[in-house]
Design a protein around this motif. Structure first.
Motif, short mmCIF file in Angstrom:
data_model
loop_
_atom_site.label_atom_id
_atom_site.label_comp_id
_atom_site.label_asym_id
_atom_site.label_seq_id
_atom_site.Cartn_x
_atom_site.Cartn_y
_atom_site.Cartn_z
N GLY A 65 0.72 -1.09 0.07
CA GLY A 65 0.00 0.02 0.11
C GLY A 65 0.85 1.47 -0.01
N GLU A 66 0.51 2.15 0.95
CA GLU A 66 1.21 3.58 1.15
C GLU A 66 2.42 3.39 2.15
OE1 GLU A 66 -1.94 6.28 1.87
OE2 GLU A 66 -2.46 6.32 -0.22
N SER A 67 2.70 2.32 2.75
CA SER A 67 3.86 1.90 3.62
C SER A 67 5.18 2.15 2.89
CB SER A 67 3.61 0.95 4.55
OG SER A 67 2.60 0.89 5.31
N ALA A 68 6.13 2.54 3.56
CA ALA A 68 7.55 2.22 2.71
C ALA A 68 7.95 0.86 2.52
CB ALA A 68 8.74 3.20 3.73
N TRP A 69 8.64 1.02 1.40
CA TRP A 69 9.27 -0.37 0.95
C TRP A 69 10.44 -0.67 1.71
CZ3 TRP A 69 8.78 -1.25 -5.05
CH2 TRP A 69 7.43 -1.13 -5.20
N ALA A 70 10.96 -1.79 2.05
CA ALA A 70 12.30 -2.14 2.78
C ALA A 70 13.29 -2.21 1.47
CB ALA A 70 11.98 -3.42 3.60
N SER A 71 14.25 -1.00 1.61
CA SER A 71 15.42 -1.20 0.63
C SER A 71 16.32 -2.09 0.96
CB SER A 71 15.92 0.43 0.76
OG SER A 71 16.46 0.46 2.00
N ASP A 72 16.36 -2.78 2.00
CA ASP A 72 17.29 -4.07 2.46
C ASP A 72 16.50 -5.26 2.41
OD1 ASP A 72 15.74 -3.80 4.54
OD2 ASP A 72 17.10 -3.49 6.17
N GLY A 73 15.28 -5.26 1.77
CA GLY A 73 14.71 -6.54 1.50
C GLY A 73 14.19 -7.12 2.83
N ALA A 74 14.01 -6.32 3.92
CA ALA A 74 13.69 -6.78 5.21
C ALA A 74 12.08 -7.28 5.31
CB ALA A 74 14.06 -6.01 6.29
N GLY A 176 -12.40 0.41 -6.98
CA GLY A 176 -11.80 -0.37 -5.78
C GLY A 176 -10.21 -0.82 -6.15
N LEU A 177 -10.54 -1.61 -7.33
CA LEU A 177 -9.52 -2.43 -7.65
C LEU A 177 -8.46 -1.69 -8.00
CD1 LEU A 177 -7.90 -5.02 -8.37
CD2 LEU A 177 -9.01 -4.96 -10.82
N ALA A 178 -8.33 -0.38 -8.53
CA ALA A 178 -7.63 0.51 -8.89
C ALA A 178 -6.73 0.90 -7.73
CB ALA A 178 -7.84 1.77 -9.68
N HIS A 179 -7.21 0.67 -6.59
CA HIS A 179 -6.25 1.25 -5.52
C HIS A 179 -5.40 0.12 -4.82
CE1 HIS A 179 -8.59 4.59 -4.05
NE2 HIS A 179 -9.83 3.99 -4.48
N ASP A 185 5.50 4.78 -15.63
CA ASP A 185 5.80 5.39 -16.55
C ASP A 185 5.73 4.53 -17.93
OD1 ASP A 185 6.33 7.75 -14.94
OD2 ASP A 185 8.45 7.49 -14.77
N ASP A 186 5.80 3.25 -17.66
CA ASP A 186 5.69 2.39 -18.84
C ASP A 186 4.28 2.26 -19.22
OD1 ASP A 186 4.97 0.95 -16.86
OD2 ASP A 186 6.40 -0.71 -17.27
N GLU A 187 2.96 2.85 -18.57
CA GLU A 187 1.66 2.59 -18.74
C GLU A 187 1.08 1.43 -18.27
OE1 GLU A 187 0.15 5.51 -19.57
OE2 GLU A 187 1.98 6.56 -19.64
N ARG A 188 2.04 0.55 -17.70
CA ARG A 188 1.45 -0.85 -17.18
C ARG A 188 1.10 -0.56 -15.62
NH1 ARG A 188 1.98 -5.09 -20.36
NH2 ARG A 188 1.80 -6.70 -18.61
N PHE A 189 0.22 -1.51 -15.28
CA PHE A 189 -0.40 -1.57 -14.13
C PHE A 189 0.39 -2.44 -13.06
CE2 PHE A 189 -3.30 0.46 -16.48
CZ PHE A 189 -3.91 1.64 -15.75
N TYR A 190 0.76 -2.43 -11.85
CA TYR A 190 1.55 -3.11 -11.01
C TYR A 190 0.78 -3.27 -9.64
CZ TYR A 190 5.24 -2.67 -14.42
OH TYR A 190 5.73 -2.52 -15.70
N TRP A 191 1.04 -4.36 -9.08
CA TRP A 191 0.31 -4.55 -7.60
C TRP A 191 0.96 -3.29 -6.72
CZ3 TRP A 191 -3.75 -7.13 -8.12
CH2 TRP A 191 -3.84 -8.42 -8.81
N HIS A 192 0.21 -3.12 -5.95
CA HIS A 192 0.56 -1.84 -4.76
C HIS A 192 1.75 -2.70 -3.55
CE1 HIS A 192 0.12 2.00 -3.33
NE2 HIS A 192 -1.13 2.27 -3.85
N TRP A 193 2.32 -3.41 -4.07
CA TRP A 193 3.32 -3.85 -3.08
C TRP A 193 4.59 -4.26 -3.74
CZ3 TRP A 193 4.10 -8.81 -4.77
CH2 TRP A 193 3.32 -9.68 -5.53
#
Length: 292
Positions: A65-74, A176-179, A185-193
């Motif tokens: 969702g809107e939480s930060a991603w773990a840059s260290d893969g934690a 709702g699915l759009a959330h 930028d490549d115009e493709r849709f990716y999971w929100h995680w």
């Protein structure tokens, strides 16, 4: 106060997005979703609990969702668990925790291993230490399939979900699915995680269904002394009746609910029955605290 978005601090200050609802002085209830979901999954349940005086805190788990991603893969279960412990420590009083799938596994580790006494009660949604490997593999396979390459459209994503959940009535792509998707930028849709999350799970050979994962979760569950409520989807392919019996052996005092016509996706399959089960348990366990 209704559905206010806030930012919380998880492990080492990791930014966790959340929505709060209900009276500020109400008994806090932390809602932790499953892997690949977001806090939106809890909207109906959160509003129901808030209307009965609870202070709900629905979080986006790290990397979701809107939480930060773990840059260290934690993205180990212990990392998610540590976030929940930090969030619980910042509440005005000891919170109840409701965890679905990933959120439930993190709750077992958080309370049973990392920081016992952090929560007032623990509700587990279709998750136990003994998960069915075939069911876990199905979930992981679904999440991994489009993690990196995404979808050409929201409609394509909707069809993939429909194929994964054939028991549900077919639905067209919705707002709702759009959330749950991000358009890049490549115009493709990716999971929100973060794709690194599911890649971490696959690197661990399924994680929770591995021998090590089962042993660690079982040991943590055996240490649970707080009120525990297990809610199983009646048609779940991840939590068998044998797994329920195993969990009852580890946590003899647990309460148990079986939601008919629900799969592992209990919250989405039978939300009304699920919400009522949650409410009855919490009111029964925390009634005295809510009156004080």
């Amino acid at each position: 106060m209704i559905d206010q978005s806030i930012t919380l601090a998880g492990k080492a200050g990791h930014e966790i997005a959340a929505s709060v609802d209900g009276p500020e002085l109400g008994l806090p209830v932390i809602l932790a979703h499953g892997g690949g979901q977001t806090r939106r999954a809890w909207r109906a349940v959160a509003h129901r609990l808030a209307s009965h005086g609870f202070r709900t805190i629905a979080v986006d788990m790290r990397g979701h969702g809107e939480s930060a991603w773990a840059s260290d893969g934690a993205y180990d279960i212990s990392d998610f668990a540590a976030d929940l412990v930090e969030i619980a420590a910042a509440t005005a009083s000891k919170p109840a925790l409701i965890g679905a799938s990933l959120g439930g596994l993190a709750g077992i580790i958080a309370e049973g291993k990392c920081a016992p006494g952090s929560f007032g009660s623990l509700t587990l949604v279709d998750v136990t230490p003994q998960m069915e490997p075939s069911g876990v593999a199905r979930v992981v396979g679904f999440m991994a399939a489009h993690a990196r390459d995404g979808f050409a459209s929201v409609e394509e994503a909707a069809q993939v979900i429909a194929d994964y959940l054939p028991h549900r009535p077919s639905r067209k792509a919705s707002a709702g699915l759009a959330h749950y998707l991000r358009r890049k930028d490549d115009e493709r849709f990716y999971w929100h995680w973060d794709p690194a999350f599911i890649e971490r799970v696959t690197q661990q050979g399924g994680g929770v269904s591995s021998d090590h994962g089962r042993t660690e979760l079982s040991a943590a569950a055996a240490c649970l002394t707080l009120p525990v409520h297990l809610i199983r989807g009646g048609s779940s392919d991840l939590v068998s009746l044998e797994a329920v019996k195993h969990f009852q052996g580890l946590v003899p005092h647990m309460a148990y609910s079986d939601i008919a016509n629900a799969t592992h996706m209990v919250v989405g399959d039978e939300n009304d029955a699920f919400g009522q089960s949650i409410l009855e348990f919490l009111l029964g366990i925390h009634e005295a605290e809510m009156k004080s």
